[in-house]
Design an enzyme around this catalytic site. Structure first.
Site, PDB file in Angstrom:
ATOM      1  N   GLU A   1       0.878  -1.161   0.000  1.00  0.00           N
ATOM      2  CA  GLU A   1       0.000   0.000   0.000  1.00  0.00           C
ATOM      3  C   GLU A   1       0.921   1.218   0.000  1.00  0.00           C
ATOM      4  OE1 GLU A   1      -3.602   1.897   2.703  1.00  0.00           O
ATOM      5  OE2 GLU A   1      -2.727  -0.018   3.274  1.00  0.00           O
TER       6      GLU A   1
ATOM      7  N   ARG B   1       4.717 -13.010   9.732  1.00  0.00           N
ATOM      8  CA  ARG B   1       5.319 -11.686   9.626  1.00  0.00           C
ATOM      9  C   ARG B   1       6.678 -11.692  10.294  1.00  0.00           C
ATOM     10  NH1 ARG B   1       1.449  -7.777   8.487  1.00  0.00           N
ATOM     11  NH2 ARG B   1       2.568  -5.877   8.934  1.00  0.00           N
TER      12      ARG B   1
ATOM     13  N   LYS C   1       4.200   1.036   9.499  1.00  0.00           N
ATOM     14  CA  LYS C   1       4.421   2.259   8.729  1.00  0.00           C
ATOM     15  C   LYS C   1       3.884   3.478   9.464  1.00  0.00           C
ATOM     16  CE  LYS C   1       2.884   0.288   4.940  1.00  0.00           C
ATOM     17  NZ  LYS C   1       2.343   0.056   3.612  1.00  0.00           N
TER      18      LYS C   1
HETATM   19  P1  ATP Z   1       2.514  -2.044   8.082  1.00  0.00           P
HETATM   20  O1  ATP Z   1       1.763  -2.741   9.160  1.00  0.00           O
HETATM   21  O2  ATP Z   1       3.982  -1.919   8.338  1.00  0.00           O
HETATM   22  O3  ATP Z   1       1.898  -0.757   7.676  1.00  0.00           O
HETATM   23  P2  ATP Z   1       1.248  -3.379   5.939  1.00  0.00           P
HETATM   24  O4  ATP Z   1       1.008  -4.836   5.999  1.00  0.00           O
HETATM   25  O5  ATP Z   1       0.106  -2.476   6.118  1.00  0.00           O
HETATM   26  O6  ATP Z   1       2.457  -3.035   6.877  1.00  0.00           O
HETATM   27  P3  ATP Z   1       1.515  -3.267   3.126  1.00  0.00           P
HETATM   28  O7  ATP Z   1       2.047  -2.164   2.308  1.00  0.00           O
HETATM   29  O8  ATP Z   1       0.076  -3.577   3.053  1.00  0.00           O
HETATM   30  O9  ATP Z   1       1.949  -2.966   4.617  1.00  0.00           O
HETATM   31  O10 ATP Z   1       2.375  -4.568   2.907  1.00  0.00           O
HETATM   32  C1  ATP Z   1       2.692  -5.108   1.656  1.00  0.00           C
HETATM   33  C2  ATP Z   1       3.043  -6.550   1.835  1.00  0.00           C
HETATM   34  O11 ATP Z   1       4.114  -6.701   2.761  1.00  0.00           O
HETATM   35  C3  ATP Z   1       1.873  -7.333   2.405  1.00  0.00           C
HETATM   36  O12 ATP Z   1       1.738  -8.529   1.654  1.00  0.00           O
HETATM   37  C4  ATP Z   1       2.259  -7.595   3.816  1.00  0.00           C
HETATM   38  O13 ATP Z   1       1.718  -8.804   4.259  1.00  0.00           O
HETATM   39  C5  ATP Z   1       3.779  -7.626   3.748  1.00  0.00           C
HETATM   40  N1  ATP Z   1       4.370  -7.240   5.040  1.00  0.00           N
HETATM   41  C6  ATP Z   1       4.168  -6.084   5.714  1.00  0.00           C
HETATM   42  N2  ATP Z   1       4.828  -6.104   6.884  1.00  0.00           N
HETATM   43  C7  ATP Z   1       5.464  -7.300   6.960  1.00  0.00           C
HETATM   44  C8  ATP Z   1       6.308  -7.930   7.924  1.00  0.00           C
HETATM   45  N3  ATP Z   1       6.633  -7.334   9.077  1.00  0.00           N
HETATM   46  N4  ATP Z   1       6.783  -9.170   7.656  1.00  0.00           N
HETATM   47  C9  ATP Z   1       6.471  -9.783   6.503  1.00  0.00           C
HETATM   48  N5  ATP Z   1       5.681  -9.249   5.546  1.00  0.00           N
HETATM   49  C10 ATP Z   1       5.178  -8.017   5.769  1.00  0.00           C
HETATM   50 MG    MG Z   2      -1.620  -2.896   4.755  1.00  0.00          MG
END
Ligand code: ATP
Ligand code: MG
Length: 559
Positions: free
Chosen positions: A41, A266, A276
Site C-alpha cells: 500500500e 510476519r 508504517k
Molecule cells: P505495516 O503494518 O507496516 O503498515 P502493511 O502490511 O500495512 O504493513 P503493506 O504495504 O500492506 O503494509 O504490505 C505489503 C506486503 O508486505 C503485504 O503482503 C504484507 O503482508 C507484507 N508485510 C508487511 N509487513 C510485513 C512484515 N513485518 N513481515 C512480513 N511481511 C510483511
Molecule cells: Mg496494509
C-alpha cells in the site's frame, strides 16, 4: 525457452511445497507459470518486514521460473502519495528484484470490481444494507447468536438500483454499504455478510473524484489477483482468517483464474518498530532526520546505514518462512551484514578521537610508504599505499598513563605495534593545563618495518593510526538502537516513551587515510578495529561523512 514452464523444482519451505503439489495436481495450474505479486500500500516507505515479503514473493516466483508483479494496493483513497510509489520501486530494484513491465495499480481495476459487485447482486449474493456502522456492530451477534440485517432479503432490483445510486454520489458517507450475502451465523465473523463496498466521498490520488464508493480489501484483493492471473497469492498470517472470504469471492464471480492464498509469518525484529504508521510518526514528529535516517528499519534507512542488498537478501533467506510469528534478534541482521562486509569491504585506517603520537627518534622531514592489502580476505582486490612519518594520530583511548592489567596498548614502557608499520615503545606524554593528554611519545625500532619483530619477541597490542603529515578530515556518525526497550511497542507501551536519547553520536574531528578521498573510492569500508562503515549520501570531497554500519564485535549468539 523463456516461456517454458519449469516442472522440476528443489524442495524448500512449505510455500514451495504447496506450489509443487499444485503443479503436480495440475487442475487450475495446468500449464501455467507460477505467478505471484508483491502488493504494497503506497502509504509509507518499505521496511525490513517488507523485504521478507519481497523475498518470498519474488524469490518464490524466481525459484519456479515464474513471474512476480509489483502492484500498488491503492484501493484506499487516503494517504497515498507518488513519493511513496517511487521510493517503493527504488527499494525493490535495489534489493535486486525485477517486475519487468508488470507494474500495476489496484485502482486501475475499480471498474471491473464494480462490475463484479453488480454480478454478485444479480446472483442474489450481495445486497445494499442501510445499517449504520454502529447498528452493524450492535447486530453482529456472537458465537451463539447470528448477525442480523433487516435489508438482507431486499429484492435484487432494489439493491441494483441503490448500488448504482451509491456510485452516483446520491448518499453521504456511512449511509449505506454493499454486503456479501454469505452466512450470518458463521463461526468466522469475516463471513457474516462482510461489507464489500463503502461510500467515501474522498478524492483518490489516481482516479480523482470519479469514485465515491470504494471496495473493501477482502473483496478487492482476490479480484486484483485474478485479473492479473496470479496463481499464488502469498500474504502474511493475519489474512489466514480471511482466506474463506478470498475463496468465496473467487468462486462466486466469473473470475478469469483461481489464485490460491498462502499465508506466512510476519517478520518482527527487536529494538525497533515496524509499522508504517509508527515509522511515519517518528519522521513527522522529528525523532529522526527522515525515512532514510540510518537508525530506521526502512530499506532506505538500512541502505544509508550501509546495509548491502546481499546482506538483506541473505538475512531473509536465513530466517526462512514459517507459519509462526516470531521476533528475530536485531543482532542477527547485523551478523548477516558483517558476513558480507567481512568478505567484501576494503580495509582502511581511521582515527575517531585523535591524539598525536610523536616518534621522537624518527628523523624529522622523513616519510616512507607501505604497501598494504585492501582486503586480506580477497587478495585479488589489490593493495594501496599508506605513508608513515614522525607524527601520526592514534585513538585517545589507546593511551593510558599507568598500566592496567590486561591493557596492551600505549602506556609508558610498553611496546605496541602500529598496524603494518613499526613496533614502537611508549616513552611518555604531554598534558595541557587541565591535565588532558595532548601528545604521546614513543621511539620506534627501525628493525621492525612492516610490524614484525626480527627476534620473535612478543608484542601484544596492535593499534590503528593515521599519518599526521598525510590524512583527510572526516565526520563519522555512530549509531545505537533507536529504542531503549527491546520491545518498544508491545502491550500498552507507547513506543515514543522508549526513544534512546543517545542513538546518534557525531564524531567531527576524525582523521582518515587519504585513499578514501580518491576518485571512485569504495562506498563500504572496514575501519580497522572500529567496525564497518559506509560513505553517507551527503558526503562530499570537501566534507567526508561516514556512517558506522555495524561494529566488529558480533553480538549474535548462535542458539
Ligand atoms: P505495516 O503494518 O507496516 O503498515 P502493511 O502490511 O500495512 O504493513 P503493506 O504495504 O500492506 O503494509 O504490505 C505489503 C506486503 O508486505 C503485504 O503482503 C504484507 O503482508 C507484507 N508485510 C508487511 N509487513 C510485513 C512484515 N513485518 N513481515 C512480513 N511481511 C510483511
Ligand atoms: Mg496494509
Amino acid at each position: 525457452m523463456a516461456d517454458e514452464v519449469k516442472n522440476e523444482v528443489p524442495a524448500g519451505n512449505f510455500i514451495q511445497d504447496f506450489i509443487t503439489e499444485d503443479i503436480a495436481e495440475g487442475g487450475a495450474y495446468e500449464g501455467k507459470k507460477v505467478h505471484t505479486r508483491f502488493p504494497p500500500e503506497p502509504n509509507g516507505y518499505l521496511h525490513i518486514g517488507h523485504a521478507k515479503a519481497i523475498c518470498v514473493d519474488f524469490g518464490t516466483a524466481e525459484r519456479f521460473g515464474g513471474l512476480c508483479n509489483l502492484r500498488m494496493d491503492d484501493t484506499n483513497p487516503t494517504k497515498e502519495d507518488v513519493e511513496y510509489v517511487d521510493a517503493i520501486k527504488e527499494d525493490i530494484k535495489w534489493l535486486g528484484f525485477d517486475w519487468d513491465d508488470r507494474f500495476f495499480f489496484a485502482s486501475e481495476y475499480f471498474e471491473q470490481m464494480y462490475e463484479y459487485a453488480v454480478e454478485l447482486i444479480k446472483k442474489g449474493l450481495a445486497y445494499v444494507c442501510e445499517l449504520t456502522p454502529d447498528e452493524m456492530r450492535a447486530n453482529r451477534g456472537d458465537l451463539s447468536t447470528p448477525a442480523k440485517s433487516p435489508y438482507r432479503d431486499r429484492p435484487v432490483e432494489e439493491s441494483l438500483d441503490l448500488f448504482e445510486r451509491m456510485k452516483n454520489g446520491e448518499f453521504e458517507d456511512g449511509k449505506m454499504t454493499l454486503r456479501a450475502k454469505i452466512d450470518l451465523s458463521s463461526g468466522n465473523f469475516n463471513m457474516r455478510d462482510p461489507v464489500i463496498y463503502r461510500i467515501n466521498h474522498l478524492a483518490h490520488h489516481r482516479t480523482g473524484t470519479k469514485w465515491c464508493i470504494y471496495p473493501m480489501y477482502d473483496f478487492a484483493h482476490p479480484i486484483e489477483d485474478a485479473i492479473e492471473g496470479i496463481t499464488h497469492s502469498l500474504c502474511t498470517l493475519e489474512f489466514e482468517d480471511h482466506r474463506p472470504l478470498y475463496d468465496w469471492v473467487i468462486d462466486n464471480i466469473t473470475a478469469p483464474c483461481k489464485p490460491r492464498q498462502i499465508e506466512f509469518a510476519r517478520l518482527g525484529i527487536n529494538n525497533t518498530v515496524m509499522s508504517k504508521r509508527k515509522l511515519r510518526q517518528l519522521v513527522e514528529d522529528g525523532y529522526v532526520a527522515g525515512w532514510d535516517d540510518p537508525r530506521m528499519p526502512t530499506l532506505c534507512g538500512l541502505r544509508r546505514r550501509g546495509y548491502t542488498p546481499a546482506s538483506i537478501r541473505n538475512f531473509c533467506e536465513r530466517i526462512g518462512v514459517s507459519k509462526t510469528n516470531s521476533v528475530v534478534e536485531y543482532s542477527f541482521l547485523e551478523h548477516c551484514l558483517r558476513d558480507d562486509l567481512n568478505e567484501n569491504a576494503c580495509r582502511v585506517m581511521c582515527v575517531l578521537d585523535p591524539v598525536k603520537l610523536v616518534i621522537t627518534n624518527y628523523p624529522e622531514g622523513k616519510s616512507e610508504t607501505f604497501e598494504v592489502e585492501n582486503n586480506p580476505q580477497k587478495p585479488e582486490d589489490g593493495t594501496r599505499t599508506i605513508t608513515f612519518s614522525r607524527e601520526c594520530f592514534i585513538e585517545a583511548d589507546d593511551f593510558i598513563e599507568e598500566k592496567v592489567k590486561g591493557y596492551n596498548r600505549f602506556y609508558p614502557g610498553n611496546e605496541v605495534r602500529l598496524k603494518s608499520a613499526y613496533i614502537v615503545k611508549c616513552t611518555g606524554c604531554k598534558k595541557d593545563e587541565n591535565g588532558k593528554v595532548i601528545e604521546v611519545y614513543a621511539e620506534y625500532d627501525p628493525l621492525t618495518r612492516g610490524g614484525d619483530t626480527p627476534d620473535g619477541r612478543k608484542v601484544r597490542g596492535t593499534v590503528h593510526w593515521v599519518d599526521a603529515e598525510n590524512y583527510l578530515e572526516a565526520e563519522v556518525r555512530l549509531y545505537d538502537n533507536l529504542f531503549t526497550d527491546p520491545e518498544p511497542d508491545t502491550g500498552d507501551k507507547n513506543f515514543l516513551d522508549y526513544i534512546n536519547p543517545d542513538s546518534l553520536k557525531i564524531m567531527t574531528d576524525c582523521k582518515i587515510e587519504k585513499s578514501v578521498g580518491e576518485k571512485d573510492a569504495p562506498v563500504y569500508y572496514q575501519f580497522m578495529r572500529l567496525g564497518y562503515f559506509c560513505r553517507d549520501k551527503e558526503s562530499t570531497p570537501e566534507k567526508l561523512i561516514f556512517n558506522r554500519s555495524v561494529s566488529l564485535k558480533d553480538g549474535y549468539k548462535k542458539k
